[in-house]
Motif scaffolding. Structure first.
Motif, PDB file in Angstrom:
ATOM      1  N   GLN A  78     -10.140   5.631   3.131  1.00  0.00           N
ATOM      2  CA  GLN A  78      -9.037   4.842   2.593  1.00  0.00           C
ATOM      3  C   GLN A  78      -9.512   3.442   2.207  1.00  0.00           C
TER       4      GLN A  78
ATOM      5  N   ARG B 108     -11.391   3.564  -1.062  1.00  0.00           N
ATOM      6  CA  ARG B 108     -10.483   3.662  -2.204  1.00  0.00           C
ATOM      7  C   ARG B 108      -9.898   2.294  -2.536  1.00  0.00           C
ATOM      8  N   CYS B 109      -9.529   1.541  -1.515  1.00  0.00           N
ATOM      9  CA  CYS B 109      -8.965   0.207  -1.762  1.00  0.00           C
ATOM     10  C   CYS B 109      -9.981  -0.696  -2.468  1.00  0.00           C
TER      11      CYS B 109
ATOM     12  N   LEU C 176      -5.584   2.316  -8.452  1.00  0.00           N
ATOM     13  CA  LEU C 176      -4.568   1.852  -7.505  1.00  0.00           C
ATOM     14  C   LEU C 176      -4.056   0.485  -7.936  1.00  0.00           C
TER      15      LEU C 176
ATOM     16  N   VAL D 248      -1.675  -3.046  -3.715  1.00  0.00           N
ATOM     17  CA  VAL D 248      -1.947  -1.981  -2.752  1.00  0.00           C
ATOM     18  C   VAL D 248      -3.384  -2.073  -2.262  1.00  0.00           C
ATOM     19  N   ARG D 249      -4.320  -2.266  -3.190  1.00  0.00           N
ATOM     20  CA  ARG D 249      -5.727  -2.353  -2.817  1.00  0.00           C
ATOM     21  C   ARG D 249      -5.980  -3.546  -1.887  1.00  0.00           C
TER      22      ARG D 249
ATOM     23  N   LYS E 191       5.008   1.530  -0.236  1.00  0.00           N
ATOM     24  CA  LYS E 191       4.122   1.580  -1.396  1.00  0.00           C
ATOM     25  C   LYS E 191       2.711   1.985  -0.976  1.00  0.00           C
TER      26      LYS E 191
ATOM     27  N   ARG F 124       2.698   5.641  -0.246  1.00  0.00           N
ATOM     28  CA  ARG F 124       2.813   6.425  -1.475  1.00  0.00           C
ATOM     29  C   ARG F 124       1.449   6.659  -2.110  1.00  0.00           C
ATOM     30  N   TYR F 125       0.546   5.690  -1.936  1.00  0.00           N
ATOM     31  CA  TYR F 125      -0.783   5.814  -2.520  1.00  0.00           C
ATOM     32  C   TYR F 125      -1.826   6.291  -1.505  1.00  0.00           C
TER      33      TYR F 125
END
Length: 248
Positions: A82, A85-86, A92, A96-97, A188, A191-192
């Motif tokens: 995770q 990904r951020c 994204l 969020v990141r 949020k 959700r991602y």
């Protein structure tokens, strides 16, 4: 106030059922009544304190509710995925990141993140840090890049129209005068595919293994009592935590 009065009436009804006069109520009986019911019964503390001050009861004390140890975690591999990904997924949203990286790395609460303004980003070109209640949190280069990317347009918008908001939020909401809502940010992230609460718990536990409570409190912007609890959790057997790790 009404809730406290209801708790007092519940206690008086219980005493009447058990044939105990208020002045005869002892600590063991009081604690038994507290343990038999919901945590809201602790609200009787105000009434007990009032009655004790007037000599209506003995030296009774209502213990504070025990704070449960954290039980929601994710596996280290999943947290690392995770975080990756951020840091690297341009698909994204930027907020969020950034929020995800700060949560997964430092265990920051969303309420603390959403209090940040562009002025809390300390940037001397050589290093970027966040000002958390007067304490500096240095950021790794990849996280610093995200924070800068989030800060720059927020700062530019605020400088163009300072009448729209007196506070240049780092995580602005739809209305310029307000930051994002904590519940909205939490939803949020989920959700991602970012797990905020388990990820925050993982990060805090990892930090607590290496940092004393006072440093952990400054580092994460949490209270010293909360940081002390985390250092206590970290001293326990890691196998207990690994066995309990389940993702919500």
């Amino acid at each position: 106030m009404r809730s406290r009065l209801r708790r007092a009436l519940e206690l008086l009804d219980w005493l009447d059922e058990h044939g105990i006069a208020l002045g005869e109520l002892a600590q063991p009986e009081l604690e038994m009544w507290l343990e038999e019911g919901a945590v809201e019964r602790r609200e009787v503390r105000a009434i007990v304190t009032w009655a004790r001050g007037r000599g209506l009861v003995g030296e009774l004390v209502v213990p504070r509710a025990r704070i449960a140890a954290p039980s929601v975690f994710i596996m280290d591999e999943e947290q690392a995925e995770q975080l990756h990904r951020c840091l690297s997924d341009d698909a994204l949203p930027l907020d969020v990141r950034t929020a995800g990286a700060l949560t997964l790395l430092f265990g920051l609460q969303h309420t603390k993140l959403l209090e940040l303004t562009v002025h809390d980003v300390i940037d001397d070109n050589a290093m970027v840090a966040l000002n958390l209640a007067g304490h500096r949190l240095p950021l790794p280069p990849e996280v610093a890049r995200l924070v800068r990317a989030l800060r720059d347009p927020c700062q530019a918008r605020w400088q163009l129209d300072q009448t729209a908001s007196t506070t240049p939020w780092l995580f602005p909401g739809q209305e310029p005068a307000r930051p994002l809502g904590a519940t909205y940010l939490n939803l949020k992230l989920r959700r991602y595919g970012i797990a905020p609460r388990p990820g925050r718990n993982n990060a805090r536990l990892a930090l607590a293994t290496d940092l004393p409570a006072s440093v952990l409190a400054n580092f994460t912007g949490t209270s010293i009592s909360n940081a002390t609890r985390w250092t206590g959790y970290a001293r326990r057997d890691w196998l207990d935590y690994i066995a309990s790790r389940t993702q919500i």
